[in-house]
Each structure stands twice: as structure tokens, then as C-alpha cells.
Write an enzyme that holds these catalytic residues in place. Sequence first.
Site, PDB file in Angstrom:
ATOM      1  N   ARG A   1       0.809  -1.217   0.000  1.00  0.00           N
ATOM      2  CA  ARG A   1       0.000   0.000   0.000  1.00  0.00           C
ATOM      3  C   ARG A   1       0.845   1.270   0.000  1.00  0.00           C
ATOM      4  O   ARG A   1       0.485   2.287   0.599  1.00  0.00           O
ATOM      5  CB  ARG A   1      -0.969   0.031   1.187  1.00  0.00           C
TER       6      ARG A   1
ATOM      7  N   GLU B   1      -3.329   4.144   6.160  1.00  0.00           N
ATOM      8  CA  GLU B   1      -3.408   3.875   4.727  1.00  0.00           C
ATOM      9  C   GLU B   1      -3.909   5.098   3.978  1.00  0.00           C
ATOM     10  O   GLU B   1      -3.681   5.247   2.791  1.00  0.00           O
ATOM     11  CB  GLU B   1      -4.338   2.670   4.470  1.00  0.00           C
TER      12      GLU B   1
ATOM     13  N   SER C   1     -10.504   1.197   4.091  1.00  0.00           N
ATOM     14  CA  SER C   1      -9.638   0.879   5.237  1.00  0.00           C
ATOM     15  C   SER C   1      -8.840   2.107   5.656  1.00  0.00           C
ATOM     16  O   SER C   1      -8.197   2.758   4.831  1.00  0.00           O
ATOM     17  CB  SER C   1      -8.681  -0.255   4.882  1.00  0.00           C
TER      18      SER C   1
END
Length: 295
Positions: A162, A290, A220
Amino acid sequence: MQYLEYEPLAPYTSWRIGGPARYFVQVASVAEMIQALTWAHQRDLPIFVLGGGSNVLIRDTGFNGLVMRVRAHDMRLEINGDEARAIVEAGAPMAGTARRLARQGWAGLEWAEGLPGTIGGALYGNAGCYGSDIATVLERAWVLVDGEPQEWPTERFVYGYRTSVLKQIRTDSMAWRDQPIILAAAFRLRRDDLTALAQRMERTSLERRSKTPWGASCGSVFKNPPTESAGRLIEAAGLKGRRIGNAEIAARHANYIINLGGASSDDVLRLIDLARERVLALTGIELELEIQIVG
């Protein structure tokens, strides 16, 4: 192009949170993008590039510069037998692109069914799920650097879980200017059976819907630590359903924070801080964001 002043940004984000942009413009081509960047540089304005508005929390104070929303979404296929290359512009929706290719019998991006955001944002953060990610299918991309398009191979992005070199540049730079901007990407594809593709995408869609809470969110909030699930760690800390103001850590999936209606960026940030503090105290694990925080 029209430059809007003090345009509210909440409607352009999946969280439905965000104050005004000092200036806001939508661009649909590289030429328009360069024109907008030149306009901003002439006024010494910081720049933020907005795609689909997922994975971003814009503060209620907004952004004191130019927010450029990229809407370029054309795609073309280069076919060589049972293999193909899809060249897709940065503003194209990730999930929509996956479905469009699958309907033509091309596999490679079907894991992105239901994934929010755009191609540009997916490259920026190495989007992925269910064992696949951008790094596994990207062949190369075109990036605007100092007003000039450059061709980057996948290795140039230095992808990790990520993250990418572009994300690190944004993290390290407080100037919000003169940073590389993704223009388009080329993905490796393979021919597959239409029925099999449709079935895989339906399974992905069902699994995603079974886990995704109702309500406005960014997806998320935290990265999963190695061998752990951020959602399970937050749940173990007793924070499912915890509310601050009009924001809530989702009872269905604790790595989501839901805007219950009228939530402020401060509501969300306080929940983020609470989750980090509780998980660290309980497990010694530091949760890493994130999402981007802008403003």
C-alpha cells in the site's frame, strides 16, 4: 476550464468530509492539466490532485491552494493473440475499468471489482486486495514531472504494501508542489473465459459487500501490520461501535470509520488517535495510516 473559488470538497470525497478549496478545477486532458499547473505556479499556489476521493481525509479547514480533479478516463487496448495491454488514463474508475475489461474477456484486474477510487489513486498507493495488487499487473505508467510527461517502468514506483515512491514523496514534502502526477497506466492482461471471469468477479463482489459497512467511509483507514489484521486489532481493543461526534468505528468492520452524517475531520482524527493509542497499549503494535490527510 473553470476555476472555482472556495469550492466545498466534501461532495468529492467518499467520506463526505472536507472544507473548501481556495481554488478548484476539473481537468480532462494532459494539456488541461499542464495549463492548470502553470496557472497555479504563476500564483505560487500549492497543488493537490484529487481523483475518486477515496482514501483521503480532507480537514474541515480545506486546502489553501489549487485542488485539481482529474477526469481523463479514456482506455485503449493493444492486443497480441491471447495477451493484451490496456492503456488507461488516470481519471478512470478502478472498478469500472476492471468490469469493462472483463466484459471483453480480459483478465488481470478482476480483483478490483468493487474497489473505490481511480487508476491514478490506485497506482499512487499500490491498491490491492485478495492477494493481488497494482504492482503485479502494471507494466509501465506515464507521469508528469516538472511539466513534462515521462514514461516510468513499474520498478520506478518502488512498490511496497500500500505504498509507492510517489506516496513517500508526498509524505516527505510539505510544499505540495512540483510533485509527479500520474497521467496513465499500461496493464498486462490475458484472455480468459467470459463465464469464469464473471463468476470470479461476482464472488469478489459478494465477499466485499459482506465485509463493507453501510455509510460514507474512505475504505480501510489503517494498513494491516505484518501477519495481523488492523480491523481485528481494533476490535480486540474494544473499539467497535465507538463514536466521537458524528463519526463511528464501524461495528461491521473495525478498520472502517463511518460518517454518520455531518461528521467533522476532527471527529475522525480523534477516533484514529484513539485506535492507535489503544492498539499500541494492548499489543505494542503501531498502526500505520493507509489514508492521506490533507489540509
